[in-house]
Design an enzyme around this catalytic site. Sequence first.
Site, PDB file in Angstrom:
ATOM      1  N   GLY A 105       7.374  -9.560  -4.918  1.00 16.39           N
ATOM      2  CA  GLY A 105       6.059  -9.027  -4.556  1.00 16.39           C
ATOM      3  C   GLY A 105       4.921  -9.998  -4.786  1.00 16.39           C
ATOM      4  O   GLY A 105       3.764  -9.612  -4.797  1.00 16.39           O
ATOM      5  N   LEU A 106       5.242 -11.280  -4.958  1.00 15.64           N
ATOM      6  CA  LEU A 106       4.183 -12.267  -5.199  1.00 15.64           C
ATOM      7  C   LEU A 106       3.893 -13.130  -3.967  1.00 15.64           C
ATOM      8  O   LEU A 106       3.173 -14.116  -4.053  1.00 15.64           O
ATOM      9  CB  LEU A 106       4.530 -13.147  -6.403  1.00 15.64           C
ATOM     10  N   GLY A 107       4.468 -12.740  -2.850  1.00 14.63           N
ATOM     11  CA  GLY A 107       4.109 -13.417  -1.597  1.00 14.63           C
ATOM     12  C   GLY A 107       4.715 -14.789  -1.409  1.00 14.63           C
ATOM     13  O   GLY A 107       4.134 -15.634  -0.721  1.00 14.63           O
ATOM     14  N   ALA A 110       5.162 -15.931   2.379  1.00 16.09           N
ATOM     15  CA  ALA A 110       3.912 -16.247   3.087  1.00 16.09           C
ATOM     16  C   ALA A 110       3.293 -17.532   2.544  1.00 16.09           C
ATOM     17  O   ALA A 110       2.753 -18.343   3.305  1.00 16.09           O
ATOM     18  CB  ALA A 110       2.935 -15.086   2.955  1.00 16.09           C
ATOM     19  N   ALA A 111       3.404 -17.750   1.242  1.00 16.99           N
ATOM     20  CA  ALA A 111       2.786 -18.944   0.647  1.00 16.99           C
ATOM     21  C   ALA A 111       3.493 -20.212   1.121  1.00 16.99           C
ATOM     22  O   ALA A 111       2.849 -21.219   1.441  1.00 16.99           O
ATOM     23  CB  ALA A 111       2.819 -18.849  -0.875  1.00 16.99           C
ATOM     24  N   ASP A 152      -0.262 -10.022   3.195  1.00 17.38           N
ATOM     25  CA  ASP A 152       0.183 -11.195   2.423  1.00 17.38           C
ATOM     26  C   ASP A 152      -0.354 -12.494   3.025  1.00 17.38           C
ATOM     27  O   ASP A 152      -0.956 -13.307   2.315  1.00 17.38           O
ATOM     28  CB  ASP A 152       1.720 -11.282   2.400  1.00 17.38           C
TER      29      ASP A 152
HETATM   30  O1  PMV Z   1       6.346  -6.658  -1.592  1.00 15.74           O
HETATM   31  P1  PMV Z   1       5.093  -7.350  -1.151  1.00 15.74           P
HETATM   32  O2  PMV Z   1       4.172  -7.729  -2.235  1.00 15.74           O
HETATM   33  O3  PMV Z   1       5.301  -8.433  -0.133  1.00 15.74           O
HETATM   34  O4  PMV Z   1       4.174  -6.286  -0.436  1.00 15.74           O
HETATM   35  C1  PMV Z   1       4.589  -5.372   0.495  1.00 15.74           C
HETATM   36  C2  PMV Z   1       3.429  -4.527   0.824  1.00 15.74           C
HETATM   37  C3  PMV Z   1       3.763  -3.398   1.766  1.00 15.74           C
HETATM   38  O5  PMV Z   1       2.557  -2.685   1.975  1.00 15.74           O
HETATM   39  C4  PMV Z   1       4.800  -2.468   1.166  1.00 15.74           C
HETATM   40  C5  PMV Z   1       4.275  -3.929   3.104  1.00 15.74           C
HETATM   41  C6  PMV Z   1       3.240  -4.666   3.905  1.00 15.74           C
HETATM   42  O6  PMV Z   1       3.651  -5.403   4.808  1.00 15.74           O
HETATM   43  O7  PMV Z   1       2.029  -4.494   3.691  1.00 15.74           O
END
Ligand code: PMV
Length: 313
Positions: A105-107, A110-111, A152
């Site tokens: 969940g820290l991207g 994308a980074a 992200d």
């Molecule tokens: O798991 P992460 O931090 O990449 O975030 C996902 C966030 C969601 O809202 C669940 C999905 C999205 O694409 O926004």
Amino acid sequence: MPVFSAYAPGKIILFGEHAVVYGRPAVAVPVQQVQARAVVEPDLRAPSGQVRLQANAINLNQTLAELPPGQPLAAAVHAVLAALAIGKPPACTIRVTSTIPVAAGLGSGAAVTVAVMRAFSAFLGRPLTDEQVCALAFEIEKLYHGTPSGIDNTVITYAQPVYFIQGQPIKTLRVVEGFSMVIGDSGVKSPTAVSVGDVRRAWQAQHDWFEALFSRIGELAQEACHLLEHGPSRPLGALMDENHALLQEIGVSSPELDKLVQAARQAGAWGAKLSGGGRGGNMIALADAETAGQVVQALQAAGAVRTLVTEVK
Ligand code: PMV
């Protein structure tokens, strides 16, 4: 030809994950302590047009031609070449390193994409604008996540706190009253695409109920945006607590995340919630600078495999 390098930070979602996929607003901030880095060096011995991609962390050392076009790093390079209408780039090697934990969940995805696009386009002598990088990185995000909202790539490209609504112009935030944010990793790996898919099925089965949950989460993100821009920061904690309860109802928390959230609150955090796709990955807690250390200790005692403290300002 000189060497070109670029960095991109990690990110964390403060409010609005999942609901953001359904058009509601969300708030995310960059996390500068962790970063992805791309370095592009000319390769004078290789034939013109050859681009080599190296990422030791994933045992990758192949040329663009050898990689399937859908491989996310290769796709990032192809996207830059297409955007700049370059068929045969000067031969080079792109080295990718990252301190951003993967699938937490820290991207990290994308980074890495943003860093590669910036460094490679600079190497080609035509650095892409933030707007271009953000839009192209969104396309690559689809390879990682299926149906991403785009939050992200946006927060990571602009490296500033953002208030994000899908399809709307980007709003960066100026935080008036800074605070500490403690990030605790549950250690449970959980791909975002799985939780996003499960939420979609639940939303289809119970449409009105899920729409109501998403709308309330959207309101929290809106209230949070106001507090971030105008202060005070402390009441953000209560909004986080409510956001976590709504994520539990949506079905994306887990016993490990709930335990960490509870431990942070007991240690004096203003509020805490899971962050990102859920089921595993990270939770976050807000605190003032003095309490952050206690929260870190409490999270470690409650099973967090890694903690980070970042200042949001
Ligand atoms: O798991 P992460 O931090 O990449 O975030 C996902 C966030 C969601 O809202 C669940 C999905 C999205 O694409 O926004």
